[in-house]
Design a protein around this motif. Structure first.
Motif, mmCIF file in Angstrom:
data_model
loop_
_atom_site.group_PDB
_atom_site.id
_atom_site.type_symbol
_atom_site.label_atom_id
_atom_site.label_comp_id
_atom_site.label_asym_id
_atom_site.label_seq_id
_atom_site.Cartn_x
_atom_site.Cartn_y
_atom_site.Cartn_z
ATOM 1 N N UNK A 1 -43.429 53.995 -6.773
ATOM 2 C CA UNK A 1 -43.627 52.619 -6.309
ATOM 3 C C UNK A 1 -42.816 52.392 -5.032
ATOM 4 N N UNK A 2 -43.286 52.945 -3.899
ATOM 5 C CA UNK A 2 -42.495 52.877 -2.674
ATOM 6 C C UNK A 2 -42.524 51.511 -1.987
ATOM 7 N N UNK A 3 -43.518 50.690 -2.294
ATOM 8 C CA UNK A 3 -43.599 49.414 -1.569
ATOM 9 C C UNK A 3 -44.696 48.535 -2.109
ATOM 10 N N UNK A 4 -45.614 48.151 -1.232
ATOM 11 C CA UNK A 4 -46.654 47.173 -1.566
ATOM 12 C C UNK A 4 -47.532 47.619 -2.728
ATOM 13 N N UNK A 5 -47.845 48.920 -2.793
ATOM 14 C CA UNK A 5 -48.671 49.411 -3.904
ATOM 15 C C UNK A 5 -48.131 50.747 -4.395
ATOM 16 N N UNK A 6 -48.440 51.065 -5.668
ATOM 17 C CA UNK A 6 -48.040 52.353 -6.222
ATOM 18 C C UNK A 6 -48.817 53.465 -5.530
ATOM 19 N N UNK A 7 -48.261 54.673 -5.575
ATOM 20 C CA UNK A 7 -48.998 55.860 -5.151
ATOM 21 C C UNK A 7 -48.998 56.829 -6.324
ATOM 22 N N UNK A 8 -50.130 57.519 -6.486
ATOM 23 C CA UNK A 8 -50.316 58.415 -7.609
ATOM 24 C C UNK A 8 -50.456 59.836 -7.088
ATOM 25 N N UNK A 9 -49.721 60.789 -7.704
ATOM 26 C CA UNK A 9 -49.794 62.202 -7.331
ATOM 27 C C UNK A 9 -50.998 62.836 -8.009
ATOM 28 N N UNK A 10 -51.876 63.439 -7.200
ATOM 29 C CA UNK A 10 -53.021 64.176 -7.730
ATOM 30 C C UNK A 10 -52.709 65.661 -7.606
#
Length: 171
Positions: free
Chosen positions: A123-132
């Motif tokens: 959760x680095x900022x405005x939206x989560x990022x997901x590792x694929x």
């Protein structure tokens, strides 16, 4: 009944039974809302009702209705707070528990082809990022935004995506 870890009680705070906790949950604002019901791991019958809570440095300070002094609070030191399945609030549309997303199969929304699986969430900022992580072992982050994530099917552990130019670092 299923229980989920919420926080670890670290120490007492003050004399009136408040405790300092390290958060394990994705939604501390929900978990520590006044009136929320939590239990002690290993003694799930013992119910604690949140009276008040506030952030304190990187921790939370929580006061329970049932704990009125430092001696009672001292007995909670190093215990894990849990929430039961039934006391878990319904999440708003488009919001998911990390454990429900991790391990999901990632599918190309256009071709139906399996791309890989979700192995990490940040959760680095405005939206989560997901590792694929692809079968080949290649890994890359995708943003959890409408342009990329088209559908999340928690029941079938499938996430349908449209990979936009540049996400995969192809040569």
């Amino acid at each position: 009944m299923q229980f989920y870890n919420v926080a670890k009680i670290l120490t007492t705070h003050g004399l009136n039974g408040e405790v300092k906790v390290a958060v394990i949950t994705d939604f501390p604002e929900e978990r520590f809302k006044p009136g929320s019901v939590l239990s002690i791991k290993g003694d799930e019958e013992r119910v604690l009702t949140v009276e008040s809570a506030r952030t304190f440095k990187q921790f939370w300070l929580v006061k329970f209705e049932e704990i009125t002094d430092i001696d009672q609070a001292e007995k909670l030191r190093n215990k894990i707070l849990v929430v039961s399945e039934e006391n878990r609030q319904e999440l708003p549309e488009g919001v998911f528990y990390y454990r429900d997303i991790l391990g999901c199969t990632v599918i190309d929304n256009e071709t139906g082809e399996v791309i890989g699986e979700i192995t990490d969430i940040q959760s680095p900022g405005a939206n989560d990022v997901w590792m694929v992580k692809e079968k080949s072992g290649q890994e890359y982050w995708i943003p959890y935004i409408d342009d990329v994530v088209k559908k999340v099917d928690i029941a079938d552990k499938k996430i349908y995506v449209e990979l936009i130019e540049g996400l995969r670092d192809e040569d």
